[in-house]
Scaffold this active site. Structure first.
Site, PDB file in Angstrom:
ATOM      1  N   GLN A  34       7.175  17.118  -6.658  1.00  0.00           N
ATOM      2  CA  GLN A  34       7.784  16.457  -5.507  1.00  0.00           C
ATOM      3  C   GLN A  34       8.854  17.325  -4.854  1.00  0.00           C
ATOM      4  OE1 GLN A  34       6.587  13.582  -4.099  1.00  0.00           O
ATOM      5  NE2 GLN A  34       5.028  14.102  -5.602  1.00  0.00           N
TER       6      GLN A  34
ATOM      7  N   HIS B 217       8.051  19.468  -1.736  1.00  0.00           N
ATOM      8  CA  HIS B 217       7.803  18.850  -0.427  1.00  0.00           C
ATOM      9  C   HIS B 217       8.855  19.232   0.593  1.00  0.00           C
ATOM     10  CE1 HIS B 217       4.383  16.157  -0.463  1.00  0.00           C
ATOM     11  NE2 HIS B 217       4.707  15.717  -1.659  1.00  0.00           N
TER      12      HIS B 217
ATOM     13  N   HIS C 159       8.799   7.128  -6.857  1.00  0.00           N
ATOM     14  CA  HIS C 159       7.870   7.384  -7.962  1.00  0.00           C
ATOM     15  C   HIS C 159       8.638   7.350  -9.277  1.00  0.00           C
ATOM     16  CE1 HIS C 159       6.450  10.005  -4.511  1.00  0.00           C
ATOM     17  NE2 HIS C 159       5.439   9.159  -4.655  1.00  0.00           N
TER      18      HIS C 159
ATOM     19  N   ASP D  24      -0.887  10.913  -5.578  1.00  0.00           N
ATOM     20  CA  ASP D  24      -0.795  11.529  -4.257  1.00  0.00           C
ATOM     21  C   ASP D  24      -2.154  11.655  -3.583  1.00  0.00           C
ATOM     22  OD1 ASP D  24       1.937  11.866  -4.189  1.00  0.00           O
ATOM     23  OD2 ASP D  24       1.890  13.934  -4.914  1.00  0.00           O
TER      24      ASP D  24
ATOM     25  N   HIS E 120      14.292 -33.845  20.289  1.00  0.00           N
ATOM     26  CA  HIS E 120      13.363 -33.763  19.168  1.00  0.00           C
ATOM     27  C   HIS E 120      12.983 -35.171  18.705  1.00  0.00           C
ATOM     28  CE1 HIS E 120      14.543 -29.576  19.051  1.00  0.00           C
ATOM     29  NE2 HIS E 120      13.840 -29.339  17.950  1.00  0.00           N
TER      30      HIS E 120
END
Length: 451
Positions: free
Chosen positions: A280, A283, A348, A381, A440
């Site tokens: 990760q 990235h 994750h 992934d 109402h």
């Protein structure tokens, strides 16, 4: 391959104890107007003739798209992507050429991934909410009419994200699925993106990126249809555009940088812990790799392994910067480790303990839980099946991964039998008068008088 020899010691810092962890490795700072790198600031200055923060840039782009439509989308996309002029909509011929250009083995893997993701979401839909009508009340469950898919990735091409974002909408039965994506320097769209979009059921694709693409989907232009809801992660400008346009259009979520928390004990293999952290970390420099372990010696072994693996990682410089922003926590036993993991609520959460199946039910806040050595996050992934588009920034405390449910909407139905008015009406009128809402009450009382 990039050399990543550290300038000043190992990248992975180690802290001991819950309080030290909360104050450092596990601390989450509120998001402000993000700092932009010099090349981006220079591009903004050239485009707008002044220095602007990201929030103001996005506000101005949205205003231009609202006023000028296609012309603004083309101008901003070509400016920021550095792409040549080309028709906004990708042609059928371009999509067919993309399949011809993609190696057969890679096509097989993309089809395999698409099948896995589609089949998982078909099972998810089967377990999802159903329309019903009982005793005069119920609900209808139906897909939204038109979904916008942000096909993220410009420097890095991410066909897997196209599959994992668009396929849940296809399975949910959304009638119209519109994609937007950055173009390359020559004006073309990367063939892997086009192949993935076709496999995922995206029906129309437009060359539009960043905040201007989100604005086009939210507002509609002469060419790009207005959608009901926008899906998919993107850069900071995409994220801010989704925030600013929410209300005029639905959004799936606000996504930040990716994050992985590896929860391990002293039995976990240091090389696998390091590999999962770096998977990760590569990235983005803002990615957040975190290790929580029960042993100082284990943390040090993982730190050494991180250094070894960084040395020959192609995106090693990016990964090293991310690791420096994360860290390792030594917890006082597995109970404390689990408590800290749930507090952090990661995107994750990888369980690399001697009995991961025993720990998994104790996890209450994570986008995805990856149980044991045989279920690495990287399979999630690509080919495991659940969408890899998951909540970040601690939002797993209350949010969920992208799913078919995000593409559905519910309408309550009240279709009471004729005799129900006499039973329910007096209570409703009494409550209405107690609230001072005589209009109402009279709506009910007039009907009761006619019985």
């Amino acid at each position: 391959m990039a050399a990543t020899t550290p300038a000043s010691g190992p990248a992975l810092r180690i802290v001991e104890g819950a309080e030290a962890a909360r104050a450092s490795v596990l601390r989450r700072d509120p998001l402000g107007d993000p700092a932009l790198p010099p090349p981006v600031r220079a591009s903004i200055r050239e485009t707008f003739d002044e220095d602007l923060g990201a929030f103001e840039v996005v506000a101005r782009i949205i205003a231009r798209v609202r006023e000028d439509g296609d012309a603004a989308v083309r101008a901003f996309s070509q400016r920021f992507d550095g792409s040549a002029d080309a028709p906004l909509e990708v042609s059928r011929e371009e999509i067919e050429a993309a399949f011809a250009e993609t190696p057969e083995e890679l096509l097989d893997s993309l089809r395999f991934a698409a099948d896995r993701v589609r089949h998982y979401h078909e099972r998810q839909l089967a377990h999802g909410p159903r329309s019903f009508l009982e005793n005069g009340v119920g609900m209808t469950v139906q897909p939204i009419a038109r979904a916008g898919i942000y096909m993220t990735g410009s420097v890095a091409v991410l066909p897997s994200s196209v599959l994992h974002t668009a396929l849940p909408g296809l399975v949910a039965g959304v009638p119209e699925r519109i994609g937007v994506t950055a173009a390359r320097e020559d004006g073309s769209v990367h063939p892997l993106k086009l192949v993935a979009a076709e496999l995922a059921g995206v029906q129309r694709i437009f060359r539009a990126s960043g905040a201007q693409a989100i604005a086009a989907l939210a507002l509609g232009t002469e060419t790009i249809p207005r959608v009901d809801k926008i899906f998919g992660p993107g850069n900071v400008f995409v994220t801010l555009a989704k925030q600013q346009l929410f209300g005029e259009v639905g959004i799936d979520a606000i996504y930040g940088p990716t994050e992985t928390l590896v929860l391990a004990d002293e039995q976990a293999a240091p090389d696998l812990c390091a590999a999962d952290l770096l998977a990760q970390a590569e990235h983005d420099t803002l990615a957040r790799p975190v290790l929580i372990t029960t042993s100082r010696a284990h943390a040090e072994a993982v730190r050494a392994e991180v250094e070894r693996q960084l040395a020959d990682l192609e995106r090693g410089a990016i990964a090293r910067a991310a690791v420096e922003g994360g860290g390792a926590v030594v917890a006082d036993g597995l109970d404390e480790a689990v408590a800290l993991a749930n507090e952090f609520a990661p995107e994750h959460l990888c369980l690399l303990t001697s009995e991961p199946e025993r720990i998994a039910p104790q996890i209450t806040a994570a986008g995805g839980v990856f149980v044991g050595d045989h279920s690495p996050e990287v399979l999630g992934d690509y080919v495991a099946g659940p969408s890899h588009v998951m909540p970040t920034g601690g939002s797993a405390r209350y949010a969920s991964p992208l799913s078919v449910l995000d593409f559905l909407k519910v309408s309550s139905v009240i279709a009471l039998p004729e005799g129900a008015l006499a039973e329910l009406g007096p209570h409703a009128a009494r409550l209405a008068r107690a609230e001072g809402l005589t209009g109402h009450a009279r709506s009910i009382e007039r009907r009761l008088e006619g019985l």
